[in-house]
Design an enzyme around this catalytic site. Structure first.
Site, PDB file in Angstrom:
ATOM      1  N   ASP A  62       0.908  -1.392  -0.064  1.00  0.00           N
ATOM      2  CA  ASP A  62       0.251  -0.131  -0.058  1.00  0.00           C
ATOM      3  C   ASP A  62       0.676   1.485  -0.096  1.00  0.00           C
ATOM      4  O   ASP A  62       1.863   1.276   1.017  1.00  0.00           O
ATOM      5  CB  ASP A  62      -0.757  -0.002   1.173  1.00  0.00           C
ATOM      6  CG  ASP A  62      -1.009  -1.233   1.510  1.00  0.00           C
ATOM      7  OD1 ASP A  62      -1.517  -2.086   0.948  1.00  0.00           O
ATOM      8  OD2 ASP A  62      -1.947  -1.558   2.420  1.00  0.00           O
ATOM      9  N   ASP A 141       0.375  -4.400  18.007  1.00  0.00           N
ATOM     10  CA  ASP A 141       1.519  -4.592  19.505  1.00  0.00           C
ATOM     11  C   ASP A 141       1.363  -5.784  19.457  1.00  0.00           C
ATOM     12  O   ASP A 141       1.666  -7.015  18.923  1.00  0.00           O
ATOM     13  CB  ASP A 141       0.295  -3.952  20.767  1.00  0.00           C
ATOM     14  CG  ASP A 141      -0.943  -4.412  20.272  1.00  0.00           C
ATOM     15  OD1 ASP A 141      -0.854  -5.664  20.461  1.00  0.00           O
ATOM     16  OD2 ASP A 141      -1.667  -4.130  21.606  1.00  0.00           O
TER      17      ASP A 141
HETATM   18  N1  DQQ Z   1      -1.913  -3.869   4.029  1.00  0.00           N
HETATM   19  C1  DQQ Z   1      -3.196  -4.170   4.130  1.00  0.00           C
HETATM   20  C2  DQQ Z   1      -3.508  -3.624   4.947  1.00  0.00           C
HETATM   21  C3  DQQ Z   1      -3.178  -3.441   6.219  1.00  0.00           C
HETATM   22  C4  DQQ Z   1      -1.780  -3.147   5.536  1.00  0.00           C
HETATM   23  C5  DQQ Z   1      -4.443  -3.644   2.898  1.00  0.00           C
HETATM   24  C6  DQQ Z   1      -0.564  -4.175   5.799  1.00  0.00           C
HETATM   25  O1  DQQ Z   1      -4.982  -3.337   5.504  1.00  0.00           O
HETATM   26  O2  DQQ Z   1      -2.499  -2.339   7.002  1.00  0.00           O
HETATM   27  O3  DQQ Z   1      -3.682  -4.176   2.139  1.00  0.00           O
HETATM   28  O4  DQQ Z   1       0.548  -4.494   5.037  1.00  0.00           O
END
Ligand code: DQQ
Length: 578
Positions: A62, A141
Site C-alpha cells: 500500500d 502490538d
Molecule cells: N495492508 C492492508 C492494510 C494493512 C496493510 C491492505 C498491511 O489493511 O494495514 O493491503 O501491510
C-alpha cells in the site's frame, strides 16, 4: 487475422511449496522464506518497470501518507526490507519533485515501541493548520492487536522530513469491548478532516461480523481521540473495509480541480472509497457528507448483503489499497494505488521484488455526477519521446496494423475510434457481469462492432499478446460499450494469473469517439477508456515479447470497419526511480 482461439482461463495456485499461514491482514506470511532466498536485483530483468514506482528490491504494498510538503511530494509505502514476500512491514519513504522521478530516503517509521513492535501498517498524513504534517498509522502490538499511533516529524524545517518521532501516548486508539470491534479488524486511519466545530475527524476501517464499516473518531488536539456514537458509514455483508479514503470532489460541471480534505458545502460531493478485503478491489460510493449528523449518505448503492453494494470501482483490473491526497501546488486530487504481481511467489522470490504503484492519477467527479474520472498526472508526459502520429485511418474487420516507431515495452499510446455501424452491434439479451463477458468474448472471438483496440506486448508470431479493446452491444435498445483487458494469451508461462478484466464504459458511441490510452511498461499495462471513465490495470509476463522482441498493433476483429481518428504514441524515457 491470425489470432488462434483463446484457451479457457485457468487459475493456478500462486503458492508453490511454501508453508502459508493466514494472518490478521489481507496478506500471507511465508514462514519458510527469508531474505537469503531473494535473488540479487538485476536491472536487466524483463519484467522490471522503467517508469512506474517501485523500490530497488523486495516487497512493496500500500501507498501510505502521500502529501506535498516543503515543495516536495512525499510517498511512504508498506515495505518488507527483508524479502520479496509480505512481512516485517515498515514505512519506506521516497520524495519527488514531479511525482515521476523519486529519491529514496531512510525508512520513516519502523517497529520501535510496544504499540507497533509487530509491524507498522497502513495510515495517512494530515497537514495541520500552518502546514505541519502528522501521520496516523496502524501498529501491531505485542498481542498482535491492531491499534492506531501518531508520529510527527523530528525537524519540521527539514523539507525531506527524514526523521519521525512517535507520540509517547501511543496507542491513541484501540478496539474496545464496548464497541465490539475485534482487535484484528481495526486499521488504516484516513487523512483527518477538520469540522467547523474545531474537531478533527478520522476514519478507521473495520467490520463487525460481516458488516463492513468506517469507524469515526474525533479529537481537538490530534492526541486524545474519542469514538463517535456511530460509524460514518457501514454496510451489511461487505466484509472488512481496509484502507478507507474519504474526501470531497467539486460538483461543478467540467471543473477538474481538487479541494482540501476538510472542505464541505453545497458545491461538493463526497467520495467514500474502501478496499474490500473479500474482493481485493477498491470500491467507492459518491454521496453527501452530513456534517451535523456526522454520517455519509450515498447517492446510489446496491442492496446491502453483498459486495455489489459498491457498484463502482477505481480500476477493474489488478489494483488495491489506494489513497488520495490534495496537491495544493497544482490544485488537484491525486490518487496512488498498489498493483500486486500476477506471477507465482516462487517467481517473485527469484526476481527479488514484488509489487509496484500505478502512475499517479488526477481524480475528479464526472460532469454526470455519477462517477469519478481518472487521468495520469500531466508530468508523466515529460517522459514522452519520438512521437508517432497517424492520419485518420479506417481499420477493416479482421485487420491488424503494426504501430511502428515506438518502443512497444515502454510506451504511452492514445488511440480514438469512430464507429459508424452501431446499429449492427451484437444483441445482448440479458445483463451479464462485464468481466465474464470479456472472458467469454475475448480478443480472438470475432464480433460485429468490435473487438477493436490495441494488442500490446505482443510477440511477432502472436503466440503472446495482451489485448485492450472495446466491443459494442445493443442491450434493451441502448448501446453498451464493453472495455476489456484480455491477458489470457499474455504469456506462455501458464503459472501466471492471466485473468481477463472488463467493465462497461459510460460512453455513447453514436455521439462520441471511443478513446483508449494505454501506459505500457514491461510487465504492467494501465489502460484508460472513455477519457478516464474506466480504468483497467493488468500485469503481464511475456516470455517472447520482451525487450526489442515485442510488437504493438491496432486491431479490429469485428466484421464492421471502424475509423481510427487519432493515434498518438510515444516511447517513454526511463524515470529515475529510487
Ligand atoms: N495492508 C492492508 C492494510 C494493512 C496493510 C491492505 C498491511 O489493511 O494495514 O493491503 O501491510
Amino acid at each position: 487475422m491470425a489470432i488462434s482461439p483463446i484457451l479457457l482461463v485457468t487459475f493456478f495456485s500462486l503458492i508453490y511449496g511454501n508453508y502459508v499461514i493466514p494472518i490478521e491482514a489481507t496478506h500471507h506470511v511465508y514462514t519458510t522464506l527469508d531474505e537469503s532466498l531473494s535473488s540479487e536485483y538485476s536491472s536487466n530483468q524483463p519484467y522490471r518497470t522503467a517508469y512506474h514506482f517501485q523500490p530497488l528490491k523486495n516487497w512493496i504494498n500500500d501507498p501510505n501518507g502521500p502529501m506535498r510538503y516543503g515543495g516536495l511530494y512525499h510517498l511512504f509505502y508498506q515495505y518488507n526490507p527483508k524479502g520479496a514476500v509480505w512481512g516485517n512491514i515498515v514505512w519506506a519513504h521516497s520524495v519527488s519533485k514531479d511525482l515521476v522521478n523519486w529519491t529514496p530516503l531512510d525508512h520513516a517509521i519502523h517497529p520501535s515501541q510496544p504499540s507497533d513492535i509487530n509491524g507498522c501498517w497502513s495510515g495517512s498524513a494530515t497537514l495541520l493548520p500552518g502546514g505541519k504534517p502528522v501521520i496516523l498509522y496502524t501498529g501491531i502490538d505485542p498481542n498482535n492487536h491492531q491499534v492506531q499511533n501518531l508520529a510527527i516529524p523530528k525537524n519540521i524545517s527539514d523539507p525531506l522530513l527524514r526523521e519521525w518521532k512517535k507520540s509517547p501516548k501511543n496507542p491513541l486508539m484501540q478496539p474496545t469491548f464496548s464497541n465490539k470491534i475485534n482487535s484484528s479488524s481495526f486499521r488504516d486511519p484516513t487523512t483527518a478532516w477538520l469540522g467547523k466545530d474545531g474537531f478533527w475527524r478520522v476514519l478507521i476501517g473495520s467490520k463487525i461480523n460481516t458488516k463492513g464499516m468506517a469507524i469515526l473518531y474525533k479529537s481537538k488536539n490530534f492526541v486524545n481521540w474519542v469514538e463517535a456514537k456511530h460509524p460514518l458509514h457501514s454496510a451489511e455483508g461487505t466484509g472488512m473495509w481496509e484502507c478507507p479514503d474519504f474526501y470531497p470532489v467539486l460538483n461543478q460541471n467540467k471543473l477538474t480541480i481538487g479541494v482540501d480534505t476538510s472542505v464541505n458545502g453545497d458545491y461538493v460531493k463526497h467520495v467514500l472509497k474502501v478496499s474490500l478485503d473479500d474482493t481485493k478491489h477498491d470500491h467507492y460510493l459518491i454521496g453527501t457528507y452530513d456534517a451535523v449528523k456526522d454520517i455519509f449518505v450515498p447517492d446510489n448503492h446496491g442492496l446491502e448483503g453483498n459486495h455489489q453494494y459498491f457498484e463502482l470501482r477505481y480500476d477493474y483490473g489488478k489494483y488495491y489499497a489506494s489513497k488520495t491526497f490534495f496537491d495544493d501546488g497544482k490544485n488537484r486530487r491525486v490518487l496512488l494505488g498498489w498493483v500486486n504481481e500476477s506471477s507465482s511467489v516462487a517467481d517473485d522470490v527469484k526476481k527479488g521484488w514484488s509489487g509496484i504503484h500505478t502512475i499517479p492519477r488526477a481524480i475528479w467527479l464526472h460532469k454526470s455526477g455519477k462517477q469519478l474520472v481518472q487521468w495520469p498526472v500531466k508530468e508523466i508526459e515529460n517522459l514522452r519521446m519520438n512521437p508517432v502520429n497517424w492520419p485518420t485511418k479506417v481499420i477493416k474487420g479482421g485487420e491488424l496494423i503494426p504501430i511502428t516507431g515506438v518502443n512497444p515495452v515502454q510506451a504511452d499510446v492514445e488511440i480514438s475510434f469512430e464507429v459508424n455501424d452501431v446499429g449492427k452491434a451484437e444483441i445482448l439479451d440479458h445483463m451479464i457481469d462485464p468481466q465474464i463477458l470479456c472472458s467469454q468474448k475475448g480478443a480472438a472471438v470475432k464480433g460485429r462492432v468490435g473487438p477493436f483496440g490495441l494488442l500490446v506486448v505482443a510477440s511477432k508470431g502472436l503466440q503472446e499478446y495482451t489485448a485492450v479493446f472495446f466491443r459494442i452491444f445493443r442491450y434493451q435498445h441502448k448501446n453498451l460499450v464493453l472495455m476489456c483487458s484480455d491477458q489470457s494469451r499474455s504469456s506462455l508461462n501458464k503459472e501466471n494469473d492471466m485473468t481477463t478484466y472488463g467493465t462497461f464504459v459510460d460512453v455513447d458511441p453514436l455521439h462520441e469517439k471511443l478513446s483508449l490510452r494505454s501506459l505500457i511498461d514491461h510487465s504492467v499495462v494501465e489502460s484508460f477508456g472513455g477519457e478516464g471513465r474506466a480504468c483497467i490495470t493488468a500485469r503481464v509476463y511475456p516470455t517472447l515479447a520482451i525487450h526489442d522482441k515485442a510488437m504493438l498493433y491496432a486491431f479490429n476483429n469485428g466484421t464492421s470497419a471502424v475509423k481510427i481518428t487519432r493515434l498518438n504514441a510515444w516511447s517513454m524515457k526511463k524515470a529515475k526511480i529510487n
